[in-house]
Design a protein around this motif. Structure first.
Motif, mmCIF file in Angstrom:
data_model
loop_
_atom_site.group_PDB
_atom_site.id
_atom_site.type_symbol
_atom_site.label_atom_id
_atom_site.label_comp_id
_atom_site.label_asym_id
_atom_site.label_seq_id
_atom_site.Cartn_x
_atom_site.Cartn_y
_atom_site.Cartn_z
ATOM 1 N N SER A 67 0.835 -1.209 0.000
ATOM 2 C CA SER A 67 0.000 0.000 0.000
ATOM 3 C C SER A 67 0.868 1.257 0.000
ATOM 4 O O SER A 67 2.092 1.194 0.177
ATOM 5 C CB SER A 67 -0.907 0.005 1.241
ATOM 6 O OG SER A 67 -0.111 0.146 2.420
ATOM 7 N N ILE A 68 0.213 2.403 -0.169
ATOM 8 C CA ILE A 68 0.921 3.693 -0.107
ATOM 9 C C ILE A 68 1.566 3.860 1.270
ATOM 10 O O ILE A 68 2.708 4.305 1.390
ATOM 11 C CB ILE A 68 -0.045 4.869 -0.387
ATOM 12 C CG1 ILE A 68 -0.602 4.778 -1.810
ATOM 13 C CG2 ILE A 68 0.676 6.206 -0.191
ATOM 14 C CD1 ILE A 68 -1.648 5.847 -2.126
ATOM 15 N N THR A 69 0.825 3.476 2.308
ATOM 16 C CA THR A 69 1.351 3.590 3.673
ATOM 17 C C THR A 69 2.611 2.762 3.852
ATOM 18 O O THR A 69 3.608 3.220 4.428
ATOM 19 C CB THR A 69 0.291 3.138 4.699
ATOM 20 O OG1 THR A 69 -0.896 3.928 4.521
ATOM 21 C CG2 THR A 69 0.802 3.319 6.122
ATOM 22 N N GLN A 70 2.597 1.524 3.346
ATOM 23 C CA GLN A 70 3.769 0.661 3.471
ATOM 24 C C GLN A 70 4.950 1.198 2.669
ATOM 25 O O GLN A 70 6.087 1.202 3.142
ATOM 26 C CB GLN A 70 3.424 -0.756 3.010
ATOM 27 C CG GLN A 70 2.489 -1.502 3.948
ATOM 28 C CD GLN A 70 2.004 -2.809 3.348
ATOM 29 O OE1 GLN A 70 1.534 -2.853 2.221
ATOM 30 N NE2 GLN A 70 2.115 -3.881 4.124
ATOM 31 N N SER A 71 4.694 1.679 1.453
ATOM 32 C CA SER A 71 5.794 2.181 0.623
ATOM 33 C C SER A 71 6.397 3.459 1.199
ATOM 34 O O SER A 71 7.549 3.797 0.908
ATOM 35 C CB SER A 71 5.324 2.435 -0.808
ATOM 36 O OG SER A 71 4.518 3.594 -0.902
ATOM 37 N N LEU A 108 -7.655 10.590 -2.297
ATOM 38 C CA LEU A 108 -6.324 11.048 -2.708
ATOM 39 C C LEU A 108 -6.118 12.553 -2.564
ATOM 40 O O LEU A 108 -4.983 13.026 -2.684
ATOM 41 C CB LEU A 108 -6.071 10.635 -4.169
ATOM 42 C CG LEU A 108 -5.925 9.136 -4.430
ATOM 43 C CD1 LEU A 108 -5.938 8.860 -5.931
ATOM 44 C CD2 LEU A 108 -4.642 8.604 -3.811
ATOM 45 N N VAL A 109 -7.178 13.316 -2.307
ATOM 46 C CA VAL A 109 -7.073 14.778 -2.253
ATOM 47 C C VAL A 109 -6.834 15.286 -0.833
ATOM 48 O O VAL A 109 -5.983 16.163 -0.612
ATOM 49 C CB VAL A 109 -8.340 15.435 -2.847
ATOM 50 C CG1 VAL A 109 -8.247 16.959 -2.738
ATOM 51 C CG2 VAL A 109 -8.533 15.020 -4.299
ATOM 52 N N ILE A 110 -7.547 14.742 0.134
ATOM 53 C CA ILE A 110 -7.476 15.234 1.521
ATOM 54 C C ILE A 110 -6.046 15.266 2.083
ATOM 55 O O ILE A 110 -5.705 16.179 2.848
ATOM 56 C CB ILE A 110 -8.404 14.404 2.432
ATOM 57 C CG1 ILE A 110 -9.865 14.673 2.049
ATOM 58 C CG2 ILE A 110 -8.186 14.745 3.903
ATOM 59 C CD1 ILE A 110 -10.886 13.865 2.839
ATOM 60 N N PRO A 111 -5.154 14.310 1.729
ATOM 61 C CA PRO A 111 -3.795 14.346 2.295
ATOM 62 C C PRO A 111 -3.019 15.641 2.045
ATOM 63 O O PRO A 111 -2.055 15.922 2.764
ATOM 64 C CB PRO A 111 -3.105 13.162 1.608
ATOM 65 C CG PRO A 111 -4.208 12.200 1.326
ATOM 66 C CD PRO A 111 -5.379 13.070 0.951
ATOM 67 N N PHE A 112 -3.445 16.454 1.076
ATOM 68 C CA PHE A 112 -2.731 17.704 0.803
ATOM 69 C C PHE A 112 -2.890 18.727 1.922
ATOM 70 O O PHE A 112 -2.241 19.784 1.896
ATOM 71 C CB PHE A 112 -3.186 18.302 -0.538
ATOM 72 C CG PHE A 112 -2.525 17.663 -1.722
ATOM 73 C CD1 PHE A 112 -1.277 18.087 -2.149
ATOM 74 C CD2 PHE A 112 -3.129 16.614 -2.393
ATOM 75 C CE1 PHE A 112 -0.647 17.485 -3.235
ATOM 76 C CE2 PHE A 112 -2.520 16.001 -3.471
ATOM 77 C CZ PHE A 112 -1.274 16.435 -3.903
ATOM 78 N N ILE A 142 -3.715 8.796 5.519
ATOM 79 C CA ILE A 142 -4.939 9.545 5.208
ATOM 80 C C ILE A 142 -5.505 9.106 3.864
ATOM 81 O O ILE A 142 -6.717 8.919 3.700
ATOM 82 C CB ILE A 142 -4.663 11.063 5.213
ATOM 83 C CG1 ILE A 142 -4.281 11.534 6.623
ATOM 84 C CG2 ILE A 142 -5.887 11.836 4.719
ATOM 85 C CD1 ILE A 142 -3.806 12.973 6.682
ATOM 86 N N ALA A 143 -4.608 8.920 2.864
ATOM 87 C CA ALA A 143 -5.050 8.516 1.526
ATOM 88 C C ALA A 143 -5.701 7.139 1.551
ATOM 89 O O ALA A 143 -6.744 6.914 0.914
ATOM 90 C CB ALA A 143 -3.863 8.522 0.564
ATOM 91 N N ASP A 144 -5.092 6.202 2.272
ATOM 92 C CA ASP A 144 -5.650 4.845 2.346
ATOM 93 C C ASP A 144 -6.984 4.825 3.085
ATOM 94 O O ASP A 144 -7.836 3.962 2.825
ATOM 95 C CB ASP A 144 -4.657 3.898 3.034
ATOM 96 C CG ASP A 144 -3.449 3.574 2.160
ATOM 97 O OD1 ASP A 144 -3.576 3.670 0.923
ATOM 98 O OD2 ASP A 144 -2.385 3.225 2.716
#
Length: 402
Positions: free
Chosen positions: A41-45, A369-373, A363-365
Motif C-alpha cells: 500500500s501507499i502507507t507501506q511504501s 487522494l485529495v485530503i492528504p494535501f 490519510i489517503a488509504d
C-alpha cells in the motif's frame, strides 16, 4: 557571487548538490515501483522515505561533530563513502528480494547524504561575501534540482518502461554507487580551504557540546529550524505522493506520471536559478514571503479538487517552493561564525519531515487522494509566517539604523 580564490572549491562542492538531488528524487519513483512489484500500500511504501530521512535525523549531530573536528573535506569524503556503500548494497538487496533489505540500504544512503549536506550547505554560504550567501546557496541548490530532474526521468523510464515487464532496481543504484565512489577518490585528493572565524569559538567547536548549546540562543536560528522542518514536511511529502496522486486521479499512467514529475522538477530547477538571480536585487526575506503565499494558494487549489486545474496548481507549487530550502537555511545560519557547522548539523535533521508522507499515505488509504494535501498546506503556511516575521524584523532594523 564568489571570489576568485574560492572559485574551484565552490565548483567542486556545487557538483555534490546534483548527487544528493538524484539520490533523493529516486525515492519518489521507488514508491510507486515497489507498490507495483511488491503489491504494498501507499502507507507501506512510505517506509522508503521514513527510513531514508530517519538516517538524517539520527546522523545529523554526529555529522556536525565530525565536520567540526576534521573539516569539510573529510566530512564530504566520509559521506560519499557511506553513500556509495549504501547504493551498492542494492545488489544483495535485489538478490534477497525483500522490502526490508532495500530499506537497510536506503538508511545507509541517508546517513551518507547527511554528511554531504551538513558539510556542503554551510560551506557554500561561506565561500564569498555574506551579502550574497543566500543567492550563492540558491545557485548551488539549482543543481540539486537538476539531479532530481535527471533521476525521475532516467530511473522512471527504466523502471516503468513496460507495464508487463519487471525491472531490476539494483541497476541504477549500482551505476550510482560506482560513480559516487570515484567522486570520493577525487575529493580525497583535492584541497578544500577551511574558513576561519576569529570569534574565540574555533577550538571549542571541535569538541562539540558548548557550540551545540550556544546556537539555541540565536532566535533567528530557532525560527529558521521550525520553518525548515515545515518546508521539508511539505516538499518531500508532495514529491513522494505525486505519482500516486496523478495516476490515482486517472489522469495518466505510471510512466507518463514519472515524465510529468520530471517536468515539475524542471519548474523547480528553473525556480532556483531564477530565484538566485532575482535575489541579487530583491531581499531574501521578501522573496521567501512571496513564494510562501504562492505555495499556500496553489495547495488550496489542489484541495478544491477542480480537475486538471489542480494539476496546474500542483506544478505551480514546484516553482514557488524552489527557493525555500536554501533561503531559509542561509537566513538561519547568517552571522553564526564558528557555530555555523553545529547549526548546520541541527538544520540537517529537518529532512526527517519526509516522514510526513507516512501520514499522507495513512490519510489517503483511509479517505481519498485529495485530503492528504492538508499536510503540506500547514507546512507552507508555517513558511509564509516565517517569511512575514523575517520581513518585519528587517524593516525594524532598517528603521533603527535610520
Amino acid at each position: 557571487m564568489t571570489s576568485k580564490e574560492y572559485l574551484v572549491p565552490f565548483a567542486l562542492i556545487t557538483s555534490l548538490f546534483f548527487l544528493w538531488g538524484f539520490a533523493r528524487a529516486i525515492l519518489d519513483v521507488l514508491n510507486k515501483h515497489f507498490q507495483n512489484e511488491l503489491h504494498i500500500s501507499i502507507t507501506q511504501s512510505s517506509l522508503i522515505q521514513v527510513t531514508t530521512y530517519l538516517g538524517y535525523f539520527l546522523m545529523a549531530i554526529p555529522a556536525g561533530l565530525f565536520i567540526n573536528r576534521f573539516g569539510y573535506r573529510r566530512g564530504v569524503v566520509f559521506g560519499l563513502l557511506l553513500f556509495g556503500m549504501g547504493a551498492l548494497l542494492f545488489i544483495p538487496g535485489a538478490e534477497a528480494g525483500t522490502f526490508y533489505a532495500f530499506l537497510g540500504a536506503l538508511f545507509i544512503i541517508g546517513c551518507g547524504l547527511t554528511f554531504l549536506e551538513t558539510a556542503a550547505n554551510p560551506y557554500v554560504t561561506e565561500l564569498g561575501p555574506k551579502d550574497t550567501s543566500t543567492s550563492r546557496l540558491n545557485f548551488s541548490q539549482s543543481f540539486n534540482g537538476l539531479g532530481c530532474l535527471f533521476a525521475t526521468f532516467v530511473v522512471g523510464q527504466f523502471l516503468f518502461r513496460n507495464s508487463g515487464e519487471s525491472s531490476n532496481v539494483a541497476v541504477p543504484y549500482t551505476v550510482l554507487g560506482l560513480l559516487v565512489l570515484v567522486i570520493a577518490m577525487v575529493f580525497a585528493r583535492v584541497n578544500l580551504p577551511e574558513i576561519k572565524h576569529n570569534d574565540g569559538l574555533e577550538e571549542k567547536a571541535k569538541y562539540g557540546r558548548e557550540p551545540l548549546l550556544k546556537i539555541w540562543k540565536h532566535k533567528k536560528f530557532v525560527y529558521g529550524l521550525i520553518a525548515l522542518l515545515a518546508y521539508e514536511v511539505a516538499e518531500i511529502s508532495i514529491n513522494s505522493y505525486f505519482i500516486n496522486f496523478v495516476t490515482g486521479q486517472g489522469w495518466m499512467t505510471d510512466r507518463t506520471a514519472s515524465m510529468v514529475l520530471t517536468g515539475a522538477l524542471a519548474f523547480f530547477m528553473v525556480g532556483r536559478f531564477c530565484g538566485s538571480w532575482i535575489m541579487r536585487r530583491v531581499v531574501a526575506e521578501q522573496m521567501l514571503l512571496i513564494c510562501g503565499i504562492g505555495c499556500v494558494v496553489c495547495t488550496m487549489i489542489v484541495l478544491m479538487n477542480v480537475g486538471k486545474i489542480s494539476l496546474v496548481a500542483l506544478l505551480g507549487i514546484y516553482l514557488f517552493e524552489a527557493i525555500m530550502f536554501p533561503t531559509i537555511f542561509s537566513l538561519a545560519v547568517r552571522g553564526m561564525g564558528s557555530l555555523t557547522k553545529s547549526a548546520s548539523s541541527i538544520l540537517m535533521m529537518t529532512p526527517v519531515g519526509g516522514c510526513g508522507f507516512l501520514l499522507m499515505g495513512i490519510i489517503a488509504d483511509a479517505t481519498n487522494l485529495v485530503i492528504p494535501f492538508i499536510i503540506p498546506l500547514f507546512g507552507y503556511i508555517a513558511v509564509a509566517m516565517y517569511g512575514f516575521g523575517m520581513v518585519t524584523h528587517r524593516l525594524e532594523k532598517e528603521r533603527e539604523q535610520k
